[in-house]
Write a protein that holds these residues in place. Structure first.
Motif, short mmCIF file in Angstrom:
data_model
loop_
_atom_site.label_atom_id
_atom_site.label_comp_id
_atom_site.label_asym_id
_atom_site.label_seq_id
_atom_site.Cartn_x
_atom_site.Cartn_y
_atom_site.Cartn_z
N THR A 74 -8.15 75.26 83.22
CA THR A 74 -7.69 76.41 84.00
C THR A 74 -8.83 77.42 84.07
O THR A 74 -9.68 77.48 83.18
CB THR A 74 -6.44 77.08 83.39
N ARG A 75 -8.82 78.20 85.14
CA ARG A 75 -9.78 79.27 85.33
C ARG A 75 -8.99 80.51 85.69
O ARG A 75 -8.22 80.49 86.66
CB ARG A 75 -10.77 78.93 86.45
N MET A 76 -9.16 81.57 84.91
CA MET A 76 -8.40 82.81 85.13
C MET A 76 -9.34 83.93 85.55
O MET A 76 -10.34 84.19 84.87
CB MET A 76 -7.66 83.19 83.85
N PHE A 77 -9.01 84.55 86.66
CA PHE A 77 -9.78 85.66 87.20
C PHE A 77 -8.90 86.90 87.07
O PHE A 77 -7.78 86.92 87.60
CB PHE A 77 -10.16 85.40 88.66
N VAL A 78 -9.36 87.90 86.35
CA VAL A 78 -8.55 89.08 86.05
C VAL A 78 -9.29 90.34 86.50
O VAL A 78 -10.52 90.39 86.46
CB VAL A 78 -8.19 89.15 84.56
N THR A 79 -8.53 91.34 86.91
CA THR A 79 -9.16 92.57 87.37
C THR A 79 -9.42 93.55 86.23
O THR A 79 -10.17 94.51 86.42
CB THR A 79 -8.30 93.26 88.45
N ASP A 80 -8.82 93.32 85.08
CA ASP A 80 -9.05 94.17 83.91
C ASP A 80 -9.02 93.31 82.66
O ASP A 80 -7.97 92.90 82.20
CB ASP A 80 -7.99 95.27 83.84
N ILE A 81 -10.19 93.03 82.11
CA ILE A 81 -10.30 92.13 80.96
C ILE A 81 -9.55 92.69 79.75
O ILE A 81 -9.19 91.94 78.84
CB ILE A 81 -11.78 91.83 80.64
N ARG A 82 -9.27 93.99 79.74
CA ARG A 82 -8.50 94.56 78.62
C ARG A 82 -7.08 94.00 78.56
O ARG A 82 -6.43 94.11 77.52
CB ARG A 82 -8.48 96.09 78.72
N ALA A 83 -6.62 93.37 79.64
CA ALA A 83 -5.29 92.76 79.66
C ALA A 83 -5.32 91.31 79.17
O ALA A 83 -4.34 90.58 79.30
CB ALA A 83 -4.71 92.82 81.07
N VAL A 94 2.81 78.44 78.11
CA VAL A 94 2.86 77.21 78.91
C VAL A 94 1.96 76.13 78.33
O VAL A 94 2.34 74.97 78.24
CB VAL A 94 2.47 77.51 80.38
N PHE A 95 0.77 76.52 77.90
CA PHE A 95 -0.25 75.54 77.53
C PHE A 95 -0.56 75.48 76.03
O PHE A 95 -1.55 74.87 75.64
CB PHE A 95 -1.56 75.85 78.28
N GLY A 96 0.28 76.08 75.19
CA GLY A 96 -0.01 76.17 73.76
C GLY A 96 -0.34 74.85 73.09
O GLY A 96 -1.29 74.77 72.32
N THR A 97 0.43 73.80 73.37
CA THR A 97 0.15 72.50 72.74
C THR A 97 -0.71 71.61 73.63
O THR A 97 -1.30 70.65 73.15
CB THR A 97 1.47 71.76 72.40
N ILE A 98 -0.82 71.94 74.91
CA ILE A 98 -1.62 71.15 75.85
C ILE A 98 -3.09 71.52 75.69
O ILE A 98 -3.96 70.64 75.72
CB ILE A 98 -1.13 71.39 77.30
N ARG A 99 -3.36 72.79 75.57
CA ARG A 99 -4.68 73.35 75.30
C ARG A 99 -5.79 72.87 76.23
O ARG A 99 -6.78 72.28 75.79
CB ARG A 99 -5.03 73.13 73.84
N PRO A 100 -5.66 73.14 77.54
CA PRO A 100 -6.75 72.77 78.46
C PRO A 100 -7.99 73.62 78.20
O PRO A 100 -7.91 74.70 77.60
CB PRO A 100 -6.15 73.09 79.83
N ALA A 101 -9.12 73.16 78.65
CA ALA A 101 -10.32 73.99 78.65
C ALA A 101 -10.03 75.16 79.58
O ALA A 101 -9.45 74.98 80.65
CB ALA A 101 -11.51 73.19 79.15
N THR A 102 -10.40 76.37 79.16
CA THR A 102 -9.99 77.56 79.91
C THR A 102 -11.12 78.57 79.97
O THR A 102 -11.86 78.74 79.01
CB THR A 102 -8.76 78.21 79.25
N THR A 103 -11.22 79.24 81.09
CA THR A 103 -12.17 80.33 81.28
C THR A 103 -11.40 81.55 81.78
O THR A 103 -10.51 81.41 82.62
CB THR A 103 -13.24 79.95 82.32
N MET A 104 -11.74 82.73 81.26
CA MET A 104 -11.18 83.97 81.77
C MET A 104 -12.36 84.91 82.05
O MET A 104 -13.16 85.16 81.15
CB MET A 104 -10.23 84.63 80.77
N VAL A 105 -12.44 85.39 83.29
CA VAL A 105 -13.50 86.32 83.65
C VAL A 105 -12.92 87.50 84.41
O VAL A 105 -11.92 87.36 85.11
CB VAL A 105 -14.60 85.65 84.51
N GLN A 106 -13.55 88.64 84.25
CA GLN A 106 -13.15 89.82 85.00
C GLN A 106 -13.87 89.81 86.34
O GLN A 106 -15.06 89.50 86.42
CB GLN A 106 -13.50 91.10 84.25
N VAL A 107 -13.11 90.14 87.39
CA VAL A 107 -13.67 90.24 88.74
C VAL A 107 -13.45 91.66 89.26
O VAL A 107 -12.58 92.38 88.77
CB VAL A 107 -13.02 89.20 89.70
N ALA A 108 -14.24 92.06 90.23
CA ALA A 108 -14.14 93.42 90.76
C ALA A 108 -12.80 93.66 91.46
O ALA A 108 -12.23 94.75 91.36
CB ALA A 108 -15.29 93.70 91.72
N ALA A 109 -12.29 92.65 92.15
CA ALA A 109 -11.04 92.82 92.89
C ALA A 109 -10.51 91.46 93.31
O ALA A 109 -11.27 90.49 93.41
CB ALA A 109 -11.26 93.68 94.13
#
Length: 127
Positions: A74-83, A94-109
């Motif tokens: 999964t790839r997560m794009f967030v507007t406020d990384i503090r969240a 949803v993914f607690g036991t599945i544990r996919p590779a995941t990325t979370m990055v902050q984007v401007a909008a």
């Protein structure tokens, strides 16, 4: 190999030229998904929006013959990384036991200023 296009029915899919998800062989790619439902946005906080996004991803996976258990990334794009904790908690529910590779990055909008999170997913159907 057959290419299966999954549509959410959004009016801008044919205009922009994209599908909610695409399945080729045993691989399913789910496009960036937000909590936008028509003109409305479901959820006013990052946790609620993430829950809605994951519901919509689940629907796209099911239409492609897959499920959350098949998700490898999964790839997560967030507007406020503090969240990140609220978003991560919803993702983990949803993914607690599945544990996919995941990325979370902050984007401007994101495309609508009310949107706080957008998520993409990749699934591989192993059966």
């Amino acid at each position: 190999m057959t290419r299966q296009l999954i549509s959410s029915g959004a009016p801008w899919e044919p205009v922009v030229g994209y599908s909610r998800a695409v399945r080729v062989g045993n691989v399913v790619e789910v496009a960036g998904t937000t909590a936008q439902d028509g003109d409305a946005v479901t959820g006013s906080d990052a946790y609620a929006q993430t829950k809605r996004v994951l519901e919509k991803i689940g629907e796209a996976l099911a239409a492609a013959g897959a499920s959350f258990e098949h998700v490898v990334r999964t790839r997560m794009f967030v507007t406020d990384i503090r969240a990140w904790e609220a978003i991560g908690r919803a993702h983990g529910e949803v993914f607690g036991t599945i544990r996919p590779a995941t990325t979370m990055v902050q984007v401007a909008a994101l495309i609508d200023p009310r949107l706080l999170v957008e998520i993409e997913a990749t699934a591989i159907i192993t059966e």
